[in-house]
Design a protein around this motif. Structure first.
Motif, PDB file in Angstrom:
ATOM      1  N   ASN A 149      31.590 -34.669 -69.473  1.00 58.61           N
ATOM      2  CA  ASN A 149      32.617 -35.641 -69.089  1.00 58.61           C
ATOM      3  C   ASN A 149      33.025 -36.624 -70.186  1.00 58.61           C
ATOM      4  O   ASN A 149      33.172 -37.817 -69.942  1.00 58.61           O
ATOM      5  CB  ASN A 149      32.168 -36.419 -67.839  1.00 58.61           C
ATOM      6  CG  ASN A 149      31.892 -35.498 -66.687  1.00 58.61           C
ATOM      7  OD1 ASN A 149      32.678 -34.594 -66.430  1.00 58.61           O
ATOM      8  ND2 ASN A 149      30.782 -35.688 -66.018  1.00 58.61           N
TER       9      ASN A 149
ATOM     10  N   ASP B 144      35.734 -39.183 -69.479  1.00 54.57           N
ATOM     11  CA  ASP B 144      35.510 -40.350 -68.633  1.00 54.57           C
ATOM     12  C   ASP B 144      34.996 -41.528 -69.441  1.00 54.57           C
ATOM     13  O   ASP B 144      34.829 -42.612 -68.909  1.00 54.57           O
ATOM     14  CB  ASP B 144      34.523 -40.014 -67.518  1.00 54.57           C
ATOM     15  CG  ASP B 144      35.158 -39.105 -66.487  1.00 54.57           C
ATOM     16  OD1 ASP B 144      36.206 -39.487 -65.954  1.00 54.57           O
ATOM     17  OD2 ASP B 144      34.636 -38.003 -66.243  1.00 54.57           O
TER      18      ASP B 144
ATOM     19  N   ALA C 150      30.374 -45.759 -67.272  1.00 51.42           N
ATOM     20  CA  ALA C 150      30.966 -44.552 -66.693  1.00 51.42           C
ATOM     21  C   ALA C 150      29.874 -43.618 -66.177  1.00 51.42           C
ATOM     22  O   ALA C 150      30.169 -42.535 -65.684  1.00 51.42           O
ATOM     23  CB  ALA C 150      31.843 -43.847 -67.722  1.00 51.42           C
ATOM     24  N   ASN C 151      28.630 -44.067 -66.298  1.00 52.06           N
ATOM     25  CA  ASN C 151      27.484 -43.269 -65.861  1.00 52.06           C
ATOM     26  C   ASN C 151      27.459 -41.890 -66.525  1.00 52.06           C
ATOM     27  O   ASN C 151      27.236 -40.873 -65.869  1.00 52.06           O
ATOM     28  CB  ASN C 151      27.476 -43.124 -64.339  1.00 52.06           C
ATOM     29  CG  ASN C 151      26.068 -42.963 -63.794  1.00 52.06           C
ATOM     30  OD1 ASN C 151      25.096 -42.995 -64.556  1.00 52.06           O
ATOM     31  ND2 ASN C 151      25.953 -42.753 -62.501  1.00 52.06           N
ATOM     32  N   LEU C 152      27.692 -41.898 -67.811  1.00 54.45           N
ATOM     33  CA  LEU C 152      27.625 -40.641 -68.556  1.00 54.45           C
ATOM     34  C   LEU C 152      26.268 -40.560 -69.240  1.00 54.45           C
ATOM     35  O   LEU C 152      25.424 -41.449 -69.099  1.00 54.45           O
ATOM     36  CB  LEU C 152      28.732 -40.613 -69.612  1.00 54.45           C
ATOM     37  CG  LEU C 152      30.144 -40.840 -69.088  1.00 54.45           C
ATOM     38  CD1 LEU C 152      31.138 -40.883 -70.245  1.00 54.45           C
ATOM     39  CD2 LEU C 152      30.529 -39.736 -68.116  1.00 54.45           C
TER      40      LEU C 152
ATOM     41  N   ALA D  60      35.953 -49.231 -54.584  1.00 55.16           N
ATOM     42  CA  ALA D  60      36.560 -47.917 -54.771  1.00 55.16           C
ATOM     43  C   ALA D  60      36.427 -47.470 -56.225  1.00 55.16           C
ATOM     44  O   ALA D  60      36.342 -48.294 -57.137  1.00 55.16           O
ATOM     45  CB  ALA D  60      38.036 -47.974 -54.391  1.00 55.16           C
ATOM     46  N   GLU D  61      36.376 -46.181 -56.419  1.00 55.65           N
ATOM     47  CA  GLU D  61      36.337 -45.635 -57.772  1.00 55.65           C
ATOM     48  C   GLU D  61      37.625 -44.886 -58.058  1.00 55.65           C
ATOM     49  O   GLU D  61      38.021 -44.027 -57.277  1.00 55.65           O
ATOM     50  CB  GLU D  61      35.151 -44.673 -57.936  1.00 55.65           C
ATOM     51  CG  GLU D  61      33.833 -45.387 -58.075  1.00 55.65           C
ATOM     52  CD  GLU D  61      32.685 -44.438 -58.357  1.00 55.65           C
ATOM     53  OE1 GLU D  61      32.935 -43.281 -58.758  1.00 55.65           O
ATOM     54  OE2 GLU D  61      31.537 -44.866 -58.156  1.00 55.65           O
ATOM     55  N   VAL D  62      38.254 -45.219 -59.158  1.00 53.48           N
ATOM     56  CA  VAL D  62      39.437 -44.469 -59.575  1.00 53.48           C
ATOM     57  C   VAL D  62      38.955 -43.068 -59.944  1.00 53.48           C
ATOM     58  O   VAL D  62      38.034 -42.922 -60.740  1.00 53.48           O
ATOM     59  CB  VAL D  62      40.093 -45.132 -60.796  1.00 53.48           C
ATOM     60  CG1 VAL D  62      41.312 -44.343 -61.227  1.00 53.48           C
ATOM     61  CG2 VAL D  62      40.448 -46.569 -60.494  1.00 53.48           C
ATOM     62  N   PRO D  63      39.555 -42.038 -59.327  1.00 56.36           N
ATOM     63  CA  PRO D  63      39.056 -40.692 -59.625  1.00 56.36           C
ATOM     64  C   PRO D  63      39.212 -40.345 -61.103  1.00 56.36           C
ATOM     65  O   PRO D  63      40.103 -40.847 -61.776  1.00 56.36           O
ATOM     66  CB  PRO D  63      39.916 -39.779 -58.753  1.00 56.36           C
ATOM     67  CG  PRO D  63      40.989 -40.619 -58.189  1.00 56.36           C
ATOM     68  CD  PRO D  63      40.639 -42.043 -58.357  1.00 56.36           C
ATOM     69  N   THR D  64      38.348 -39.506 -61.568  1.00 58.24           N
ATOM     70  CA  THR D  64      38.372 -39.122 -62.973  1.00 58.24           C
ATOM     71  C   THR D  64      39.746 -38.574 -63.347  1.00 58.24           C
ATOM     72  O   THR D  64      40.350 -37.823 -62.591  1.00 58.24           O
ATOM     73  CB  THR D  64      37.278 -38.092 -63.280  1.00 58.24           C
ATOM     74  OG1 THR D  64      37.486 -37.601 -64.591  1.00 58.24           O
ATOM     75  CG2 THR D  64      37.299 -36.925 -62.307  1.00 58.24           C
TER      76      THR D  64
ATOM     77  N   LYS E 139      38.906 -49.856 -64.426  1.00 54.65           N
ATOM     78  CA  LYS E 139      38.163 -49.115 -63.402  1.00 54.65           C
ATOM     79  C   LYS E 139      36.964 -49.903 -62.897  1.00 54.65           C
ATOM     80  O   LYS E 139      36.624 -49.861 -61.724  1.00 54.65           O
ATOM     81  CB  LYS E 139      37.693 -47.774 -63.965  1.00 54.65           C
ATOM     82  CG  LYS E 139      38.849 -46.846 -64.273  1.00 54.65           C
ATOM     83  CD  LYS E 139      38.350 -45.545 -64.854  1.00 54.65           C
ATOM     84  CE  LYS E 139      39.514 -44.584 -65.008  1.00 54.65           C
ATOM     85  NZ  LYS E 139      39.075 -43.269 -65.468  1.00 54.65           N
TER      86      LYS E 139
ATOM     87  N   ALA F   3      29.068 -38.940 -62.774  1.00 57.17           N
ATOM     88  CA  ALA F   3      29.897 -39.807 -63.612  1.00 57.17           C
ATOM     89  C   ALA F   3      30.873 -40.579 -62.744  1.00 57.17           C
ATOM     90  O   ALA F   3      31.256 -40.127 -61.660  1.00 57.17           O
ATOM     91  CB  ALA F   3      30.660 -38.973 -64.637  1.00 57.17           C
ATOM     92  N   PHE F   4      31.245 -41.755 -63.230  1.00 59.00           N
ATOM     93  CA  PHE F   4      32.191 -42.621 -62.527  1.00 59.00           C
ATOM     94  C   PHE F   4      33.459 -41.854 -62.170  1.00 59.00           C
ATOM     95  O   PHE F   4      34.026 -41.163 -63.005  1.00 59.00           O
ATOM     96  CB  PHE F   4      32.548 -43.806 -63.425  1.00 59.00           C
ATOM     97  CG  PHE F   4      33.333 -44.889 -62.746  1.00 59.00           C
ATOM     98  CD1 PHE F   4      32.692 -46.004 -62.266  1.00 59.00           C
ATOM     99  CD2 PHE F   4      34.699 -44.768 -62.594  1.00 59.00           C
ATOM    100  CE1 PHE F   4      33.415 -47.014 -61.650  1.00 59.00           C
ATOM    101  CE2 PHE F   4      35.428 -45.765 -61.970  1.00 59.00           C
ATOM    102  CZ  PHE F   4      34.779 -46.888 -61.493  1.00 59.00           C
ATOM    103  N   GLY F   5      33.861 -41.981 -60.920  1.00 61.54           N
ATOM    104  CA  GLY F   5      35.116 -41.360 -60.516  1.00 61.54           C
ATOM    105  C   GLY F   5      35.001 -39.891 -60.172  1.00 61.54           C
ATOM    106  O   GLY F   5      35.994 -39.249 -59.861  1.00 61.54           O
TER     107      GLY F   5
END
Ligand code: SF4
Ligand code: SF4
Lengths: 544, 346
Positions: free
Chosen positions: A421, A424, A398-400, A267-271, A258, B338-340
């Protein structure tokens, strides 16, 4: 995070993008990256696990005592998400039994054990498909499937599945992962330096299969020789108009699927989604080379490159190893240990797992044996309490909020942890590396994920059981109603023999058959659902 | 050969709690030095007493809870709490108030909640407020800065004052104590004096109280050190100082005769100490970066409001404790995307 293109001063390059977080770790590639690829001598015994991929294990096609040849199919795939296995050399099947394998759980798994005869005699291989561009894509895909190719960067997802996007998914971009962002590992680096042309052949085949408009090979800029070799090979080919060799800044984990997609395309692969949903398919450089071998030479995947490194190894090397070779043989070939390792890992230091059984075999997805000295992998000591400093969140790709995930995993609040999340999390380990309290964060997340999966499985099973029970109940009731109806009709017929014919009886006779059909349908549906479950689980498994 | 099995990652960890705490202590050094220069030995004596009390109390509690003592003491968090408390209180505070403060901070606020990481309130500030409310007189009896003092207390005199409460012969409290600049400013504003008039007293320096303003500068320097070492991030201090400064500027611009300048606010009282060392206490602050901006900004605003209209001359402790309560809620609503995930909150 704002999506800022990173305007790098590379004239010919398109803009790169960034992902949140990431860490700089000492890359330690110099230990092994100067060592050219060297074939490992054939071991006396090969242990070939029937499952070296995500999905269903293969079914053995040989029996104990059989003679097998190099490249011979010895395990057939079971189902769509599965992969076959081949004999890596010629010899005799000594056993088909449980054997320790390289797996995070360190459990045993069914393996075909071959005593090699040293002749290395090839089986008859299928014809090369050099004219693949004229072939039916289905035939080409079948070849790749036959070759047993799985993601070789560690993900081990069957490659043929990823090369068969659904009819509704138009693939625009093929991304080739040469980032190799894990410290220490250098086998992809060597592969790119030494076999760049092979990789590009594979790229060409994959791009053809996918109908993609362009291919981008992403390589971290700590591998200038690999970038150079790939660019030279590209200049030599006719693929230049649609292929780009792209250097990317060295930042762990830019080789995560990702993250790499994000860096190269923005682009970001959707969760919980897959790259194909946004028109992208991503394969590792090793996978590309294996595809070329299968299509252009008719060779199945029976060997792979493994980096044997770490400061505990006497002579770190990059070896070309027959699949099924015991790990021990590789370490011995590299001169054994220079000092007793504190840890022996499969994979890199950030995401690898400890190998408990040194007799476990090399599998298709195993890219590195890493023996670390106590100085390289110091004991982090007892974990302390989380002080909520947020360092973990700053580095999470993953920006968690890893501190919150930790808090709720620990208190077993599995609803809240999913609110934050959990799924993710790619288990990259960045958070744990920076945590001043030395909390084994990733371990908590794995635990939470596994518990949630187990619970969902349980729930689904009990739901299925409930449905089955309800269906059975309904069937019984219907049968009873029909019996009663027949009885009444019979009584009526007896009462008025002249009025009714034999018709009701015929209608009544049809019903049990319908019930049987309905039951069969239900069973099929249940099976499908169960299958869907395994697939979904497999896809969520951590990648690279 | 014993091979150890542990979850990934297997690399060396780059941070350590005790190092983080050491950095905080190092960052506090310039401020402590400035305080000592201007307010005498009492500052150091208070710190020493508080540290000893804190460590002893924490040890006793850990023993009672049957927890390993060394790791918890070794993380230095109790020492940081003690120092923060000791530099917040007047330099001549009787020793038993320091003891009470440490009992409150370490035993009640920290250990009863489960130790470091579990305490919802900043222990040093909770203790400070507890004492301020219960013993307002000793908690507000400050010494004047050295240049204004008629009599500089020697080390022996300071020690004696703290331990026995005995004043040096020939001196009384009035002779050795002085109001803090915030206090003085407030009292005189309440008497409807204009800032121009108020500032004619020798109590004032360049922008704030004489001596005091340099303490603020010292804490600012220490704070910049923490930022440079990445011990803290800029979010909370900047948000807090910016909101305090912005509100102060606004009112000062409207009515400069009854509102002191923004520099006065920033370099008086515990503004700098609070922004860099107290509001940034990670355990009790907001943990998301966006949340920290909100958290810091509300603290800054609260400080201004209480200083200007509230019942206490300084307000950092109150503002911080107030926002400690709000931190979990702020965190929940300021999760990063969060990512995605799509831009809207999930
Ligand atoms: S880095 Fe460790 S101590 Fe800091 S917030 Fe994250 S989990 Fe807690
Ligand atoms: S392991 Fe998971 S939570 Fe930790 S940094 Fe990686 S993605 Fe984030």
């Amino acid at each position: 995070m704002p999506s800022l293109p990173l305007a790098l001063a590379r004239a010919q390059d398109e803009p790169l993008w960034t992902f949140h977080g990431g860490i700089h770790v000492p890359d330690e590639k110099a230990l092994s990256n100067a060592e050219p690829i060297e074939p490992l001598p054939l071991p006396a015994r090969l242990v070939i696990p029937l499952q070296q991929h995500i999905g269903a294990p293969a079914r053995p096609l040989v029996a104990v005592g059989d003679r097998v040849l190099k490249g011979q199919l010895i395990g057939a795939p079971e189902g769509y998400v599965s992969a076959p296995v081949h004999a890596s050399s010629s010899g005799r099947v000594a056993a088909i039994e449980e054997h320790p394998v390289a797996h995070p759980s360190n459990l045993s798994a069914p393996c075909i054990i071959i005593e090699t005869d040293g002749e290395d005699t090839w089986a008859k291989l299928p014809e090369p498909l050099t004219h693949y561009a004229q072939l039916d894509p289905a035939e080409l895909r079948e070849r790749i499937r036959w070759a047993g190719i799985v993601g070789m960067g560690g993900a081990s997802f069957p490659a043929s599945v990823k090369l068969s996007p659904g009819a509704d998914q138009r693939i625009r971009t093929l991304i080739i992962n040469g980032a190799e962002c894990e410290p220490y590992i250098s086998c992809d680096d060597r592969l790119m330096r030494e076999r760049a042309g092979r990789i590009l052949e594979g790229v060409r085949i994959m791009r053809h299969l996918l109908g993609a408009e362009r291919a981008i090979v992403g390589i971290e800029d700590n591998k200038p020789e690999a970038i150079e070799a790939m660019r030279l090979a590209l200049a030599d080919s006719d693929m230049d108009p649609w292929t780009r060799i792209q250097a990317i800044p060295t930042l762990y984990p830019s080789g995560g699927e990702k993250q790499l997609i994000r860096i190269l395309t923005g682009a970001e692969v959707p969760t919980r989604g897959i790259p194909a949903q946004i028109g992208i398919v991503c394969h590792n450089v090793g996978t590309a080379a294996a595809v070329a071998d299968a299509v252009l030479d008719g060779r199945p995947l029976i060997a792979r490159l493994v980096t044997v490194t770490g400061r505990a190894i006497a002579h770190p090397r990059n070896l070309e190893v027959p699949i099924g070779t015991p790990a021990e043989a590789l370490i011995n070939h590299c001169g054994g240990y220079r000092e007793p390792p504190r840890k022996l890992l499969c994979g890199g230091p950030m995401m690898g797992f400890t190998l408990e059984h040194i007799e476990a075999p090399i599998t298709k997805a195993l890219n590195c044996l890493l023996a670390l000295t106590p100085a390289e992998t110091p004991d982090p000591g007892a974990a302390r309490a989380c002080i909520r400093c947020g360092r973990c969140a700053d580095v999470c790709p993953a920006n968690l909020l890893p501190q919150q995930l930790y808090w709720y995993s620990r208190s077993r609040d599995f609803d809240r942890v999913q609110d934050y999340n959990l799924f993710d999390c790619i288990e990259c380990g960045c958070c744990a590396q920076v945590c001043p309290s030395h909390i084994p964060l990733v371990q908590y997340y794995r635990f939470a994920k596994q518990t949630i999966w187990a619970r969902e499985r349980e729930k689904r099973q009990s739901e299925l059981a409930r449905q089955r029970h309800a269906a059975k109940q309904e069937r019984l009731e219907r049968a009873e109603r029909e019996r009663q109806a027949r009885l009444r009709q019979k009584q009526a017929a007896v009462a008025k023999p002249a009025a009714n014919g034999a018709a009701p009886d015929a209608a009544g006779g049809a019903d049990p058959r319908q019930a049987a059909i309905a039951a069969a349908r239900e069973r099929a549906a249940a099976r499908k659902q169960a299958q869907a479950t395994t697939t979904a689980t497999a896809e969520e498994a951590p990648k690279e | 050969m014993s091979i150890s099995i542990a979850s990934s990652p297997h690399v060396a960890r780059v941070n350590r709690v005790d190092r983080v705490m050491l950095q905080v202590l190092a960052g506090l050094a310039p401020g402590v030095l400035a305080l000592t220069v201007f307010f005498g030995w009492g500052v150091l004596i208070n710190i020493a007493l508080a540290v000893v009390f804190a460590v002893l109390i924490e040890t006793a509690f850990l023993l009672a809870r049957r927890r390993p003592v060394l790791p918890a003491i070794g993380d230095l968090s109790a020492v940081v709490t003690a120092v923060l408390f000791a530099i917040s209180v007047p330099p001549a505070l009787p020793w038993w108030l320091t003891l009470l403060g440490m009992l409150f901070a370490i035993a009640l606020v920290k250990q009863l909640y489960g130790g470091l990481g579990y305490n919802p309130f900043n222990p040093a500030m909770a203790a400070y407020v507890f004492l301020l409310v219960s013993w307002p007189v000793p908690m507000t009896t400050w010494l004047p800065p050295a240049m204004l003092a008629e009599h500089a207390l020697s080390f022996g005199e300071s020690l004696q004052l703290i331990v026995s409460g005995a004043l040096p012969t020939g001196l009384d409290w009035d002779a050795i104590s002085a109001a803090t600049p915030l206090d003085a400013m407030r009292t005189q504003l309440d008497e409807h004096l204009s800032i121009e008039v108020i500032r004619q007293s020798p109590l004032w320096g360049l922008v704030g109280g004489r001596g005091w303003e340099w303490v603020g500068v010292a804490f600012l320097l220490g704070g910049l050190y923490l930022l440079w070492r990445r011990t803290i991030t800029w979010h909370i201090p900047l948000a807090m100082l910016a909101s305090l400064g912005a509100l102060a500027t606004l009112f000062w611009a409207i009515d400069p005769q009854s509102h002191p300048s923004p520099f006065f606010h920033l370099f008086s009282g515990a503004a700098m100490l609070g922004a860099f060392f107290i509001a940034t206490d990670p355990v009790t602050a907001s943990t998301t970066r966006r949340g920290q901006l909100i958290y810091g900004a509300i603290i800054g605003a609260t400080v201004f409001v209480i200083r200007t209209w509230g019942g206490y001359p300084d307000a950092v402790a109150f503002a911080v404790l107030l926002m400690n309560i709000a931190a979990p809620t702020i965190d929940y609503y300021t999760q990063p995307r969060a990512f995605g995930h799509s831009r809207g909150r999930t």
